[in-house]
Structure formats: structure tokens, C-alpha cells
Enzyme design. Structure first.
Site, PDB file in Angstrom:
ATOM      1  N   TYR A  93      44.877  64.694 -31.520  1.00 35.63           N
ATOM      2  CA  TYR A  93      44.497  63.582 -31.990  1.00 35.63           C
ATOM      3  C   TYR A  93      44.847  63.699 -33.575  1.00 35.63           C
ATOM      4  O   TYR A  93      45.555  62.533 -34.227  1.00 35.63           O
ATOM      5  CB  TYR A  93      43.044  63.302 -31.900  1.00 35.63           C
ATOM      6  CG  TYR A  93      42.598  62.122 -32.840  1.00 35.63           C
ATOM      7  CD1 TYR A  93      42.965  60.866 -32.355  1.00 35.63           C
ATOM      8  CD2 TYR A  93      41.587  62.296 -33.640  1.00 35.63           C
ATOM      9  CE1 TYR A  93      42.536  59.720 -33.303  1.00 35.63           C
ATOM     10  CE2 TYR A  93      41.092  61.260 -34.738  1.00 35.63           C
ATOM     11  CZ  TYR A  93      41.488  59.894 -34.068  1.00 35.63           C
ATOM     12  OH  TYR A  93      41.149  59.086 -35.195  1.00 35.63           O
TER      13      TYR A  93
ATOM     14  N   TYR B  72      35.791  48.787 -32.166  1.00 35.35           N
ATOM     15  CA  TYR B  72      34.433  48.714 -33.077  1.00 35.35           C
ATOM     16  C   TYR B  72      34.768  48.412 -34.552  1.00 35.35           C
ATOM     17  O   TYR B  72      34.013  47.339 -35.199  1.00 35.35           O
ATOM     18  CB  TYR B  72      33.924  50.195 -32.791  1.00 35.35           C
ATOM     19  CG  TYR B  72      32.823  50.694 -33.865  1.00 35.35           C
ATOM     20  CD1 TYR B  72      31.831  50.038 -34.063  1.00 35.35           C
ATOM     21  CD2 TYR B  72      33.066  51.899 -34.358  1.00 35.35           C
ATOM     22  CE1 TYR B  72      30.629  50.214 -35.020  1.00 35.35           C
ATOM     23  CE2 TYR B  72      32.246  52.298 -35.452  1.00 35.35           C
ATOM     24  CZ  TYR B  72      31.055  51.643 -35.360  1.00 35.35           C
ATOM     25  OH  TYR B  72      29.778  51.886 -36.537  1.00 35.35           O
TER      26      TYR B  72
ATOM     27  N   LYS C 109      47.660  61.333 -35.919  1.00 36.75           N
ATOM     28  CA  LYS C 109      47.554  60.461 -37.106  1.00 36.75           C
ATOM     29  C   LYS C 109      48.457  60.966 -38.198  1.00 36.75           C
ATOM     30  O   LYS C 109      48.932  59.985 -38.894  1.00 36.75           O
ATOM     31  CB  LYS C 109      46.058  60.578 -37.304  1.00 36.75           C
ATOM     32  CG  LYS C 109      45.019  59.942 -36.443  1.00 36.75           C
ATOM     33  CD  LYS C 109      44.925  58.532 -36.540  1.00 36.75           C
ATOM     34  CE  LYS C 109      44.341  57.434 -35.448  1.00 36.75           C
ATOM     35  NZ  LYS C 109      44.578  56.228 -35.587  1.00 36.75           N
TER      36      LYS C 109
ATOM     37  N   SER D  14      42.540  59.278 -40.646  1.00 36.31           N
ATOM     38  CA  SER D  14      41.289  59.795 -40.492  1.00 36.31           C
ATOM     39  C   SER D  14      41.297  61.007 -41.299  1.00 36.31           C
ATOM     40  O   SER D  14      42.212  61.713 -41.325  1.00 36.31           O
ATOM     41  CB  SER D  14      41.310  60.314 -38.775  1.00 36.31           C
ATOM     42  OG  SER D  14      40.005  61.315 -38.617  1.00 36.31           O
TER      43      SER D  14
ATOM     44  N   ASN E  92      30.929  60.333 -30.172  1.00 35.27           N
ATOM     45  CA  ASN E  92      30.244  60.598 -31.742  1.00 35.27           C
ATOM     46  C   ASN E  92      28.768  60.963 -31.713  1.00 35.27           C
ATOM     47  O   ASN E  92      28.127  60.366 -30.908  1.00 35.27           O
ATOM     48  CB  ASN E  92      30.881  59.327 -32.489  1.00 35.27           C
ATOM     49  CG  ASN E  92      32.317  59.366 -32.708  1.00 35.27           C
ATOM     50  OD1 ASN E  92      32.976  60.723 -32.473  1.00 35.27           O
ATOM     51  ND2 ASN E  92      32.802  58.326 -33.045  1.00 35.27           N
TER      52      ASN E  92
HETATM   53  N1  LIG Z   1      35.564  55.305 -34.835  1.00 36.44           N
HETATM   54  C1  LIG Z   1      36.018  56.541 -35.637  1.00 36.44           C
HETATM   55  O1  LIG Z   1      35.338  57.769 -35.573  1.00 36.44           O
HETATM   56  C2  LIG Z   1      37.251  56.743 -36.235  1.00 36.44           C
HETATM   57  C3  LIG Z   1      37.512  57.744 -37.312  1.00 36.44           C
HETATM   58  C4  LIG Z   1      38.805  57.734 -37.914  1.00 36.44           C
HETATM   59  C5  LIG Z   1      39.786  56.972 -37.370  1.00 36.44           C
HETATM   60  N2  LIG Z   1      39.655  56.075 -36.281  1.00 36.44           N
HETATM   61  C6  LIG Z   1      40.819  55.292 -36.094  1.00 36.44           C
HETATM   62  O2  LIG Z   1      40.454  53.952 -36.084  1.00 36.44           O
HETATM   63  C7  LIG Z   1      41.070  53.050 -35.412  1.00 36.44           C
HETATM   64  C8  LIG Z   1      39.771  52.274 -34.617  1.00 36.44           C
HETATM   65  O3  LIG Z   1      38.869  53.037 -34.267  1.00 36.44           O
HETATM   66  P1  LIG Z   1      37.665  52.211 -33.390  1.00 36.44           P
HETATM   67  O4  LIG Z   1      36.560  53.277 -33.512  1.00 36.44           O
HETATM   68  O5  LIG Z   1      37.470  50.853 -33.912  1.00 36.44           O
HETATM   69  O6  LIG Z   1      38.025  52.476 -31.914  1.00 36.44           O
HETATM   70  P2  LIG Z   1      38.023  51.434 -30.591  1.00 36.44           P
HETATM   71  O7  LIG Z   1      38.655  52.176 -29.389  1.00 36.44           O
HETATM   72  O8  LIG Z   1      37.003  50.858 -30.521  1.00 36.44           O
HETATM   73  O9  LIG Z   1      39.117  50.265 -31.015  1.00 36.44           O
HETATM   74  C9  LIG Z   1      40.476  50.601 -30.783  1.00 36.44           C
HETATM   75  C10 LIG Z   1      41.082  49.427 -30.087  1.00 36.44           C
HETATM   76  O10 LIG Z   1      42.421  49.334 -29.905  1.00 36.44           O
HETATM   77  C11 LIG Z   1      42.735  48.810 -28.737  1.00 36.44           C
HETATM   78  N3  LIG Z   1      43.998  49.649 -28.039  1.00 36.44           N
HETATM   79  C12 LIG Z   1      43.963  50.837 -27.662  1.00 36.44           C
HETATM   80  N4  LIG Z   1      45.387  51.309 -27.284  1.00 36.44           N
HETATM   81  C13 LIG Z   1      45.757  50.214 -27.524  1.00 36.44           C
HETATM   82  C14 LIG Z   1      47.365  49.931 -27.233  1.00 36.44           C
HETATM   83  N5  LIG Z   1      48.183  50.701 -26.919  1.00 36.44           N
HETATM   84  N6  LIG Z   1      47.847  48.381 -27.400  1.00 36.44           N
HETATM   85  C15 LIG Z   1      46.892  47.462 -27.854  1.00 36.44           C
HETATM   86  N7  LIG Z   1      45.424  47.735 -28.209  1.00 36.44           N
HETATM   87  C16 LIG Z   1      45.295  49.116 -27.844  1.00 36.44           C
HETATM   88  C17 LIG Z   1      41.554  49.161 -27.825  1.00 36.44           C
HETATM   89  O11 LIG Z   1      41.198  48.544 -26.737  1.00 36.44           O
HETATM   90  C18 LIG Z   1      40.406  48.886 -28.690  1.00 36.44           C
HETATM   91  O12 LIG Z   1      39.946  47.606 -28.989  1.00 36.44           O
HETATM   92  C19 LIG Z   1      41.729  53.968 -34.205  1.00 36.44           C
HETATM   93  O13 LIG Z   1      42.998  54.039 -34.602  1.00 36.44           O
HETATM   94  C20 LIG Z   1      40.908  55.118 -34.539  1.00 36.44           C
HETATM   95  O14 LIG Z   1      41.698  56.614 -34.291  1.00 36.44           O
HETATM   96  C21 LIG Z   1      38.232  55.986 -35.850  1.00 36.44           C
END
Ligand SMILES: NC(=O)c1ccc[n+]([C@@H]2O[C@H](COP(=O)([O-])OP(=O)(O)OC[C@H]3O[C@@H](n4cnc5c(N)ncnc54)[C@H](O)[C@@H]3O)[C@@H](O)[C@H]2O)c1
Length: 337
Positions: free
Chosen positions: A148, A11, A152, A124, A198
Site C-alpha cells: 500500500y 469517508y 502511494k 499517506s 483502523n
Molecule cells: N483513511 C485513512 O486512514 C487514510 C490515510 C491515508 C491516506 N488515505 C487515502 O485517502 C483516500 C481516501 O481514503 P478514505 O479513508 O476516504 O477511503 P474510502 O475507501 O472511504 O474512500 C475511497 C473511495 O474511492 C472509491 N474507489 C475505490 N476504488 C475506486 C476506483 N477504482 N474507481 C473509482 N472509485 C474508487 C471507493 O468506493 C470510496 O468511495 C484513499 O486514497 C486512501 O488511500 C486514507
């Protein structure tokens, strides 16, 4: 600059690719598609008219990391790849530590092998835990309330130690608040695979008829309307924070955390009302007790990002809900259309 984007098909990653390419950066994605589909990158290519090099593989795998590093020779890495469901992290703690902490370690080893010195990390606001004061600034104590959040914070600590010990390196730790919204094209957006964890994607799925009603967990918090207050950040603003962080990392050394939020907070009821304005129909809700681990309110002090990264959020609440609705209504089944 050549920028490796782990988790770039996700995302936030997909929106960040577009902003990087718009600023002239060359991008390469490493993703294992555990929570994404390759169709995302087709859409990013179509929207940008540009090239996205991509590798399929796991960020914990040294062999694929070595190949990516040697073929693409990144000058900076943005590390999104990880797992993010708070509830699941309590059920599968080892998996979360393995991917979120082990993945970061494997990546740093691979960067060291080719002398890549700059990394931007997806952290986060959850690292802060129960607020001692609000808004949270970066000096607020860290006390994560979930596996989680712990994963982080551990990754942040590893990055901080690495940057201190490795000459000329920079680690930018971006502490996101609550990312919402979608690209204005309505071609990319958030596409949860299961029941959304969410608020916004859940509301959007109710609006489009995929779910019956939004469950509001707790209406007895000490907030103006009794529901939880959060600092929501438009995903395009968040994506631009990564571009600002790349430029900052290029000119700095050491590790530094930054809050990435708007400094404003909205309640669950505010979000529902704003979404009703965007989609033009009522969103059905039902009440449920508070969820364990949820806090009443949170809000960012984002002044450090403004002063040092030169970044501030530009999109308001109505942009967040309108873009979410545009994406969801054009893609009721997400990327599975
Ligand atoms: N969306 C939120 O609310 C939020 C808030 C704070 C932090 N984050 C952090 O931001 C980052 C991205 O979040 P997002 O919302 O885009 O999530 P998302 O799940 O859409 O994106 C994560 C991507 O990483 C890939 N992935 C997961 N494990 C993997 C691995 N072992 N090897 C290779 N690829 C892998 C998934 O296929 C996905 O495309 C994450 O680290 C998340 O913890 C997200």
C-alpha cells in the site's frame, strides 16, 4: 472553482465535498462504490442544500474519465479514489498497484486531454516507513513498509514527474496521518464494510455493541504506556486541508508534499480512555502480540502546511471521539440503516 472529486463518496471524500461547497466550489464525484454507497451523496446534498454532480465508474476507465472531463470541465481534481487496507495490499499487490498507481496514471492522461492543470493527491504518512527521526518532516527519507505504502509513493513520483514536465501544472501531495472523527451533524462518517482496519471505527463498534472487545496489538513498545503512538487528525480538519490545497495549487506550479496531522500523538490507551469519556461506558479490550510492520510511534511536523497552505488542525481529541460516537450511535449500521 469546478472540482472533480474521485472517490468522493468515501469517508474523507464526503467530508471534503461539504467543505468545498461551503466555500462556493462546484463539485462533481466519480466513484465506483467499491467501498461506499450512493446514500452518502444523498446525505451530502441534504446537508449542503447544494448540487453534487455524480458519475458512477472506475477511475482506471478512460471512457468514463473522458465523459467526466468533457461534461464537467474540472479546473482542479482531488484524487481520493483508491484502496487503503495495508494487510490486503500484501495479499493482492497487483490489485493495489493497478488501482492506486494505474488509476492515477489514467486520471493524469484524462486531465492532459482537456488541459486540467491542478491535482490534489491523497497520500499517506506511511510513505515514510520506520522513523529515522520524529516528528517526520517532509524531508524525512521515504521507505514504505507495505505494498500500500509503495503504491502511494509510486503515485507521488508519477505526479512529481508529470508536474515537472507539464508547463503550468500543480500537484499537491497531502500525506495524511490518522484520520478519525465525523461531521458534527452525525449524518456522515466512517463506515467500514468489513472488520475495521483502523483503531477508531473498531472502538466505536465495540462501544455500540457490534463487536465484543478491542484487540490491542502490542503493549510492550518503548512508549509511556507500552501501546503505539499515532498522530490522529479530525476528518473535518483534513477536509479543510484540501480546500486550502486547492487555493494553493491555483497559485503555484510543480509538485510539493505536505504533512497533514496535528503534531500531537496519542496512544491506543489514550484513545480508549477518550472514547470512554465520550460514550460514558467502558470499552472492553484484550491483549495480543505486536502486528508485523507496525511501528512504535509516529507524529507529524505539520509546520510546512501551516506556513504555505495557511492550514492548521483545529479539533482536539475530545472532538474526535465525541463526533465518532455521535455518528456511530446514530447510525449503528452505518449507511445501512
Ligand atoms: N483513511 C485513512 O486512514 C487514510 C490515510 C491515508 C491516506 N488515505 C487515502 O485517502 C483516500 C481516501 O481514503 P478514505 O479513508 O476516504 O477511503 P474510502 O475507501 O472511504 O474512500 C475511497 C473511495 O474511492 C472509491 N474507489 C475505490 N476504488 C475506486 C476506483 N477504482 N474507481 C473509482 N472509485 C474508487 C471507493 O468506493 C470510496 O468511495 C484513499 O486514497 C486512501 O488511500 C486514507
Amino acid at each position: 472553482m469546478r472540482v472533480l472529486v474521485t472517490g468522493g463518496a468515501g469517508y474523507i471524500g464526503s467530508h471534503t465535498l461539504l467543505e468545498l461547497m461551503a466555500q462556493g466550489h462546484d463539485v462533481c464525484v466519480l466513484d465506483n462504490y467499491s467501498n461506499a454507497t450512493p446514500e452518502v451523496l444523498n446525505r451530502v446534498r441534504g446537508l449542503s442544500n447544494g448540487n453534487v454532480t455524480d458519475f458512477t465508474g472506475d477511475v482506471r476507465d478512460p471512457a468514463i474519465l473522458n465523459r467526466v472531463m468533457q461534461d464537467f470541465r474540472p479546473e482542479a481534481v482531488i484524487h481520493f479514489a483508491g484502496l487503503k487496507a495495508v494487510g490486503e495490499s500484501e495479499e493482492k499487490p497487483l490489485l493495489y498497484y493497478d488501482v492506486n498507481v494505474g488509476g492515477t496514471l489514467a486520471l493524469l492522461h484524462a486531465m492532459d486531454r482537456v488541459g486540467c492543470k491542478n491535482i490534489i493527491f491523497s497520500s499517506s504518512a506511511t510513505v515514510y516507513g520506520e522513523p529515522v527521526y520524529l516528528p517526520y518532516d517532509e524531508a524525512h527519507p521515504t521507505a514504505p513498509m507495505s505494498v500500500y505504502g509503495q503504491s502511494k509513493l509510486m503515485a507521488e513520483n508519477i505526479l512529481t514527474n508529470w508536474a515537472k514536465a507539464t508547463a503550468g501544472t500543480s500537484a499537491v501531495l497531502l500525506r495524511y496521518f490518522n484520520p478519525v472523527g465525523a461531521h458534527h451533524s452525525a449524518k456522515i462518517g466512517e463506515d467500514p464494510k468489513d472488520i475495521p482496519n483502523n483503531l477508531m471505527p473498531f472502538i466505536a463498534q465495540v462501544a455500540v455493541g457490534k463487536r465484543d472487545a478491542l484487540t490491542v496489538f502490542g503493549e510492550d513498545y518503548d512508549t509511556p504506556d507500552g501501546t503505539g503512538l499515532r498522530d490522529y487528525i479530525h476528518v473535518v480538519d483534513l477536509a479543510r486541508a484540501h480546500v486550502a490545497a486547492i487555493n494553493y495549487a491555483d497559485k503555484s506550479t510543480g509538485a510539493r508534499p505536505f504533512n497533514i496531522g496535528t503534531g500531537q500523538s496519542y496512544s491506543v490507551r489514550d484513545m480508549v480512555a477518550a472514547f470512554e469519556r465520550a460514550c460514558g461506558s467502558p470499552i472492553k479490550t484484550k491483549q495480543a502480540p505486536r502486528r508485523a510492520g507496525d511501528i512504535a510511534a509516529m507524529q507529524a511536523d505539520a509546520s510546512r502546511a501551516a506556513a504555505e497552505l495557511g492550514w492548521t488542525a483545529e479539533h482536539g481529541l475530545d472532538d474526535m471521539t465525541a463526533s465518532t460516537w455521535a455518528w456511530q450511535s446514530a447510525n449503528p449500521n452505518g449507511y445501512d440503516n
